[in-house]
Design an enzyme around this catalytic site. Sequence first.
Site, PDB file in Angstrom:
ATOM      1  N   GLY A  45       1.031  -1.163   0.001  1.00  0.00           N
ATOM      2  CA  GLY A  45      -0.031  -0.054  -0.019  1.00  0.00           C
ATOM      3  C   GLY A  45       0.700   1.433  -0.014  1.00  0.00           C
ATOM      4  CG  ASP A 104      -9.202   0.192   9.223  1.00  0.00           C
ATOM      5  OD1 ASP A 104     -10.046   0.920   9.619  1.00  0.00           O
ATOM      6  OD2 ASP A 104      -9.426  -0.895   8.817  1.00  0.00           O
TER       7      ASP A 104
HETATM    8  P1  IMP Z   1      -5.308  -2.164  10.224  1.00  0.00           P
HETATM    9  O1  IMP Z   1      -4.346  -3.375  10.824  1.00  0.00           O
HETATM   10  O2  IMP Z   1      -6.823  -2.426  10.522  1.00  0.00           O
HETATM   11  O3  IMP Z   1      -4.934  -0.719  10.942  1.00  0.00           O
HETATM   12  O4  IMP Z   1      -5.007  -2.281   8.667  1.00  0.00           O
HETATM   13  C1  IMP Z   1      -4.151  -1.577   8.204  1.00  0.00           C
HETATM   14  C2  IMP Z   1      -4.068  -2.267   6.635  1.00  0.00           C
HETATM   15  O5  IMP Z   1      -5.487  -2.536   6.114  1.00  0.00           O
HETATM   16  C3  IMP Z   1      -3.539  -1.053   5.841  1.00  0.00           C
HETATM   17  O6  IMP Z   1      -2.344  -1.016   5.589  1.00  0.00           O
HETATM   18  C4  IMP Z   1      -4.399  -1.219   4.607  1.00  0.00           C
HETATM   19  O7  IMP Z   1      -3.505  -2.229   3.744  1.00  0.00           O
HETATM   20  C5  IMP Z   1      -5.640  -2.203   4.972  1.00  0.00           C
HETATM   21  N1  IMP Z   1      -6.982  -1.222   4.821  1.00  0.00           N
HETATM   22  C6  IMP Z   1      -7.399  -0.755   6.036  1.00  0.00           C
HETATM   23  N2  IMP Z   1      -8.481   0.053   5.602  1.00  0.00           N
HETATM   24  C7  IMP Z   1      -8.463  -0.166   4.299  1.00  0.00           C
HETATM   25  C8  IMP Z   1      -9.154   0.807   3.292  1.00  0.00           C
HETATM   26  O8  IMP Z   1     -10.104   1.227   3.486  1.00  0.00           O
HETATM   27  N3  IMP Z   1      -8.895   0.308   1.919  1.00  0.00           N
HETATM   28  C9  IMP Z   1      -8.041  -0.410   1.577  1.00  0.00           C
HETATM   29  N4  IMP Z   1      -7.173  -1.047   2.601  1.00  0.00           N
HETATM   30  C10 IMP Z   1      -7.223  -0.734   3.735  1.00  0.00           C
HETATM   31 MG    MG Z   2      -1.095  -1.790   3.870  1.00  0.00          MG
END
Ligand code: IMP
Ligand code: MG
Length: 180
Positions: A45, A104
């Site tokens: 990403g 996120d």
């Molecule tokens: P977390 O561990 O829930 O904070 O998620 C982080 C990872 O989830 C990010 O690095 C993204 O790769 C993916 N992610 C979270 N939300 C989104 C979104 O809205 N679109 C695309 N990828 C997301």
């Molecule tokens: Mg990511």
Amino acid sequence: MQLHPDVERVLVSQEELAEINKRLGEQITRDFKGKNIIVLGILKGCIFFMTDLVRNINLPLSIDFMAVSSYGSGTRSSGRVKITKDVDIDLDGFDVILVEDILDSGNTLKYVSDILKTRGANSITIVTLLDKKERRVADIKADYVGCDVPDEFVVGYGLDYNQQYRNLPYIGALKRSVYE
Ligand code: IMP
Ligand code: MG
């Protein structure tokens, strides 16, 4: 630029992305003068954000990447994080600037930054392009944020859904009909 048919609306335009990169690059240039910087991107990403950001940092630095997987094919984090590619450079003595596309739940960055803390880095700083604050579960905060986004699934400028849409030059909200 025509809007992709799967995108509901643009949340961050190309012009706004350029402004974010300029602003964050200038702040980091001010704050990291004299430090031993390694910019560490979380694949995949981070790719466009990281390459644009480092060209706005006017200091000597190294770059490296890590890849982690925490998402299946859905739109919600599984909470299980796995390192699929580790760093190549020894982090001992470095001031690490961790670059992420979106914060996120925070599970991914919490996991990664906890691991990096055991690797002898001088400091670990978190830069995220997007912050979905409403969804935070893990105890983690970014030091530099491009902009906040609402609780919607977003794609483009490196961010994917099922490995698609990364090449869109803007950040857009994906139509719910695509993933529901
Ligand atoms: P977390 O561990 O829930 O904070 O998620 C982080 C990872 O989830 C990010 O690095 C993204 O790769 C993916 N992610 C979270 N939300 C989104 C979104 O809205 N679109 C695309 N990828 C997301
Ligand atoms: Mg990511």
